[in-house]
Enzyme design. Structure first.
Site, PDB file in Angstrom:
ATOM      1  N   HIS A 172       0.578  -1.061   0.362  1.00 30.50           N
ATOM      2  CA  HIS A 172      -0.312  -0.250  -0.571  1.00 30.50           C
ATOM      3  C   HIS A 172       1.366   1.309  -0.012  1.00 30.50           C
ATOM      4  O   HIS A 172       0.694   1.814   0.781  1.00 30.50           O
ATOM      5  CB  HIS A 172      -0.779   0.139   1.876  1.00 30.50           C
ATOM      6  CG  HIS A 172      -1.932  -0.719   1.480  1.00 30.50           C
ATOM      7  ND1 HIS A 172      -2.770  -1.690   0.220  1.00 30.50           N
ATOM      8  CD2 HIS A 172      -1.996  -2.668   2.086  1.00 30.50           C
ATOM      9  CE1 HIS A 172      -3.938  -2.114   0.272  1.00 30.50           C
ATOM     10  NE2 HIS A 172      -3.067  -3.041   1.660  1.00 30.50           N
ATOM     11  N   ASP A 228      -8.882  -5.990   7.562  1.00 31.76           N
ATOM     12  CA  ASP A 228      -8.938  -6.985   6.135  1.00 31.76           C
ATOM     13  C   ASP A 228      -9.806  -7.670   6.674  1.00 31.76           C
ATOM     14  O   ASP A 228     -10.501  -8.241   6.170  1.00 31.76           O
ATOM     15  CB  ASP A 228      -7.672  -7.134   5.709  1.00 31.76           C
ATOM     16  CG  ASP A 228      -7.201  -6.226   4.825  1.00 31.76           C
ATOM     17  OD1 ASP A 228      -8.319  -4.785   4.098  1.00 31.76           O
ATOM     18  OD2 ASP A 228      -6.321  -5.362   4.050  1.00 31.76           O
ATOM     19  N   GLU A 248      -6.188 -12.435   6.531  1.00 31.91           N
ATOM     20  CA  GLU A 248      -7.002 -11.424   6.845  1.00 31.91           C
ATOM     21  C   GLU A 248      -8.140 -12.217   5.790  1.00 31.91           C
ATOM     22  O   GLU A 248      -8.495 -10.622   5.346  1.00 31.91           O
ATOM     23  CB  GLU A 248      -5.986 -10.781   5.644  1.00 31.91           C
ATOM     24  CG  GLU A 248      -5.424 -10.290   5.014  1.00 31.91           C
ATOM     25  CD  GLU A 248      -4.202  -9.312   4.015  1.00 31.91           C
ATOM     26  OE1 GLU A 248      -4.336  -8.041   4.542  1.00 31.91           O
ATOM     27  OE2 GLU A 248      -3.776  -9.176   3.493  1.00 31.91           O
TER      28      GLU A 248
END
Length: 260
Positions: free
Chosen positions: A47, A177, A151
């Protein structure tokens, strides 16, 4: 690359390891965080806009800092090319997101091992230059740490099989998540969510692998250490910067008001 690293032995450590997350694509941030004294610095390539070239320099920053923080890289995916290019930069550990099956975990191990056990290609890179290539190949299998993120609900259902894969050294619970996958976004105290956490910790420890997670506030750190994790990423650089900047602004305004 050193052998017998802290991340490699997190499951047997007497107390949880403490790391931090570097999301800014900046070698200076890696070096600064390496100076603080964390057990490890996690460099985020999932990310963040960090390129391979920048990541290499971030790893150099961590290594050259006066502290002895180890370097973990969260790759964007488990593609063999992604793993090969990342491992050529010489991190101590990799963290692969969104792993849901034992087959995916096995593929990650295969892509990160040299033949005949795996299919990672050998090249002249930061991880290997300056040493005998045979020594590098022999050393990397003993030292490289592989963690995978759990996740999603399928990942929780398959957690025992994933943790049991030879070559997987740890599992990382991605709380945000995971809670979204369970349609329980942010409901950390929910019994179903807590049951999922307990299941991961239990099966991972049965398999002899480490369990880690992320916490970005003091309350989260205290609560998630009670999960029984072996390592915790205790914050994110962007959050630290924003909170410190806001606190400094607030304090300065208060000082101005007091002086008037």
């Amino acid at each position: 690359m050193e052998t017998d690293t802290r991340l490699q032995n997190a499951a047997e450590a007497s107390r949880p390891l403490v790391g931090t997350w570097a999301t800014f694509p900046s070698p200076a941030v890696g070096e600064l965080l390496g100076e603080v004294g964390y057990d490890f610095v996690s460099v985020d390539a999932e990310h963040s806009p960090t390129s391979y070239e920048t990541m290499e320099n971030i790893l150099r920053g961590i290594d050259c800092a006066s502290g002895d923080s180890e370097a973990l890289v969260r790759v964007p995916d488990g593609d063999p090319t992604t793993l090969k290019k990342t491992l050529d930069l010489g991190p101590d550990a990799v963290l692969v997101p969104m792993v849901e099956t034992a087959e995916e975990a096995e593929a990650i191990v295969e892509a990160s091992r040299y033949p005949p056990e795996g299919r990672r290609g050998l090249g002249i890179s930061r991880a290997s230059y300056g040493r005998d290539l045979g020594e590098h190949v022999e050393t990397v299998e003993r030292s490289l740490v592989r963690h995978v993120q759990l996740e999603s609900e399928p990942a929780i259902e398959n957690a025992a099989e994933i943790a049991a894969v030879d070559g997987i050294d740890g599992v990382f619970i991605g709380p945000v998540d995971l809670s979204m996958s369970m349609d329980l976004f942010g409901e950390w105290e929910n019994e179903e969510f807590q049951a999922a956490i307990d299941e991961v910790v239990s099966v991972a420890h049965d398999a002899g692998v480490a369990v880690g997670t992320l916490a970005t506030t003091a309350e989260e750190r205290e609560a998630r250490l009670e999960w029984g994790v072996d390592y915790i990423i205790a914050g994110v650089d962007a959050v630290h910067l924003a909170e410190s900047a806001a606190a400094a602004l607030e304090h300065t305004h208060e000082a101005i008001d007091d002086a008037e």
